[in-house]
Design a protein around this motif. Sequence first.
Motif, short mmCIF file in Angstrom:
data_model
loop_
_atom_site.label_atom_id
_atom_site.label_comp_id
_atom_site.label_asym_id
_atom_site.label_seq_id
_atom_site.Cartn_x
_atom_site.Cartn_y
_atom_site.Cartn_z
N LYS A 108 2.83 29.02 40.51
CA LYS A 108 4.09 28.90 41.27
C LYS A 108 5.38 29.63 40.78
O LYS A 108 5.48 29.97 41.28
CB LYS A 108 4.37 27.50 41.68
N ARG A 109 4.80 29.47 39.26
CA ARG A 109 6.90 29.56 38.22
C ARG A 109 6.69 30.65 37.82
O ARG A 109 7.81 32.16 37.56
CB ARG A 109 6.71 28.68 36.98
N LYS A 110 5.82 31.44 38.42
CA LYS A 110 5.17 33.33 37.52
C LYS A 110 5.45 33.07 36.10
O LYS A 110 6.13 34.29 35.17
CB LYS A 110 5.98 34.01 38.44
N SER A 111 5.32 32.24 35.76
CA SER A 111 5.45 32.44 34.32
C SER A 111 4.51 31.53 33.35
O SER A 111 4.62 30.09 33.84
CB SER A 111 6.93 31.77 33.66
N GLY A 112 3.74 32.06 32.11
CA GLY A 112 2.98 30.85 31.63
C GLY A 112 1.61 31.81 30.44
O GLY A 112 1.33 33.17 30.44
N HIS A 113 1.28 31.25 29.77
CA HIS A 113 0.08 32.27 28.49
C HIS A 113 -0.47 30.89 28.36
O HIS A 113 -0.63 29.62 28.04
CB HIS A 113 1.23 32.08 27.48
N ILE A 114 -1.79 31.47 28.42
CA ILE A 114 -2.94 30.58 28.50
C ILE A 114 -3.48 31.47 27.01
O ILE A 114 -4.14 32.56 26.79
CB ILE A 114 -4.35 30.91 29.17
N ILE A 115 -3.63 30.42 26.42
CA ILE A 115 -4.44 31.09 24.19
C ILE A 115 -5.61 30.33 24.34
O ILE A 115 -5.99 29.12 24.09
CB ILE A 115 -3.32 30.98 23.44
N ASN A 116 -7.20 30.98 24.69
CA ASN A 116 -8.70 30.86 24.37
C ASN A 116 -8.94 31.24 22.77
O ASN A 116 -9.15 31.80 22.38
CB ASN A 116 -9.20 31.28 25.74
N VAL A 117 -8.98 30.03 22.14
CA VAL A 117 -9.82 30.23 20.83
C VAL A 117 -11.08 30.44 21.20
O VAL A 117 -11.83 29.57 21.50
CB VAL A 117 -9.23 29.11 20.14
N ALA A 118 -11.73 31.67 21.06
CA ALA A 118 -12.95 32.44 21.37
C ALA A 118 -13.53 32.06 19.64
O ALA A 118 -13.63 31.03 19.05
CB ALA A 118 -13.35 32.94 22.35
N SER A 119 -14.14 33.70 19.42
CA SER A 119 -14.64 33.72 18.52
C SER A 119 -15.77 34.99 17.99
O SER A 119 -15.74 35.71 19.26
CB SER A 119 -16.07 32.39 17.93
N ILE B 261 -6.60 38.73 19.94
CA ILE B 261 -6.48 38.41 18.58
C ILE B 261 -7.76 38.71 18.01
O ILE B 261 -8.99 38.09 17.53
CB ILE B 261 -5.45 37.46 18.39
N ASN B 262 -7.94 39.52 17.22
CA ASN B 262 -9.69 40.05 16.68
C ASN B 262 -9.44 39.81 14.79
O ASN B 262 -8.76 40.39 14.23
CB ASN B 262 -10.07 41.28 17.44
N LEU B 263 -9.69 39.44 14.59
CA LEU B 263 -10.12 39.04 12.92
C LEU B 263 -10.94 38.85 12.71
O LEU B 263 -11.85 37.43 12.66
CB LEU B 263 -8.66 38.03 12.51
N PRO B 264 -11.25 39.05 11.29
CA PRO B 264 -10.61 40.31 10.11
C PRO B 264 -10.56 41.26 11.01
O PRO B 264 -12.38 41.47 11.74
CB PRO B 264 -10.59 40.34 9.31
N GLY B 265 -9.81 42.89 10.56
CA GLY B 265 -10.69 43.76 11.10
C GLY B 265 -11.82 44.38 11.27
O GLY B 265 -12.37 45.41 12.29
N THR C 158 -4.95 35.35 25.94
CA THR C 158 -4.65 35.84 25.67
C THR C 158 -5.79 35.10 24.48
O THR C 158 -6.36 33.71 25.18
CB THR C 158 -4.00 36.14 24.46
N THR C 159 -7.45 36.06 23.79
CA THR C 159 -8.92 35.02 23.70
C THR C 159 -8.40 35.64 22.04
O THR C 159 -7.67 36.78 21.18
CB THR C 159 -10.30 35.82 24.12
N VAL C 160 -8.67 34.38 21.04
CA VAL C 160 -8.68 34.64 19.76
C VAL C 160 -10.09 34.79 19.72
O VAL C 160 -10.47 33.60 19.93
CB VAL C 160 -7.76 33.52 18.74
N ASN C 161 -10.39 36.00 18.71
CA ASN C 161 -11.77 36.14 18.09
C ASN C 161 -11.81 35.97 16.75
O ASN C 161 -11.65 37.20 16.20
CB ASN C 161 -12.60 37.29 19.47
N PRO C 162 -11.06 34.76 16.41
CA PRO C 162 -11.83 35.30 14.46
C PRO C 162 -13.23 35.02 13.74
O PRO C 162 -14.09 34.52 14.45
CB PRO C 162 -11.04 33.99 14.06
N ASN D 162 -7.89 24.95 21.56
CA ASN D 162 -8.61 25.30 20.50
C ASN D 162 -9.41 24.63 20.39
O ASN D 162 -10.61 25.04 19.08
CB ASN D 162 -7.24 24.72 19.18
N ALA D 163 -9.34 23.31 21.11
CA ALA D 163 -11.14 22.17 21.05
C ALA D 163 -12.39 23.11 20.69
O ALA D 163 -12.08 23.48 21.54
CB ALA D 163 -10.80 21.20 21.40
N GLY D 164 -12.98 23.00 20.12
CA GLY D 164 -14.50 23.58 20.10
C GLY D 164 -15.44 22.61 18.69
O GLY D 164 -14.54 22.40 17.92
#
Length: 262
Positions: free
Chosen positions: A131-142, A231-235, A181-185, A90-92
Amino acid sequence: MNLKGKCIVITGASGGIGKEIAEKAADKGACVVLLARSIDKLETIKLELNSKYGNSAFAYQLDVADPGQIQSVFSEIFAAVGEIDILVNNAGFGLFSHAHEADLQVTKAMFDVNVIGLIGCTQMVLPSMIKRKSGHIINVASQAGKIATPKSSVYSATKFAVLGYSNSLRLELSEHNVYVTTVNPGPIETNFFNIADEQGTYVKSMKRFMLKPDFVAGKVVDAMMTNKREINLPGWMNLGGIFYTLFPRTFEALGQKAFFKK
């Protein structure tokens, strides 16, 4: 997804949507690791979360623009909490200026934080997730990574880079069951604009359209450990991005007056 017992690392967690994400995740029973440059703010948030939810919250000072710090801090995190299930990059920061007036030192700093720091943090968690075949990277873009506008040339370039990196990473990790997942607010009502919009003109013209940090954070937490692409906000702004991709000249001609409100 039940987040109880999951470990979530959040950069830029000292305020804005980072802080809101931490609170909402802690409320769902997650262990949250707060990262930012301002350790005093992080310690206050950590105490509030532990007092309010009785969960495990950790705080570490980190400047994501410093690769050496990323290495050492994440080593501390692994030693303290073990595996990391979700990383929220989220840092930016941004600074609005005309392209010919952009300070090269500020330009480098923006890429160091928004892009290189994001990549560096991601690289720290990937081996274990794969290695665990599990995880989630969420990148806050724009939305600025989809629609480039005047006085945002450098900031948009960093967010286009985040989207490109995320799209490639998603393909690489698909066989390992690790989600990206990218977050594009659009504009969010945070102190981001204290730096980005020195004149205050953009905030003044866009205030009625600004998203609330609490709302954006809720969408992010709801998507955790699900295979959500974006995740695209607002629609309505996202529809503008689609139109821009299909008809760029028409979009720029129609939106030119609004674009120059910065």
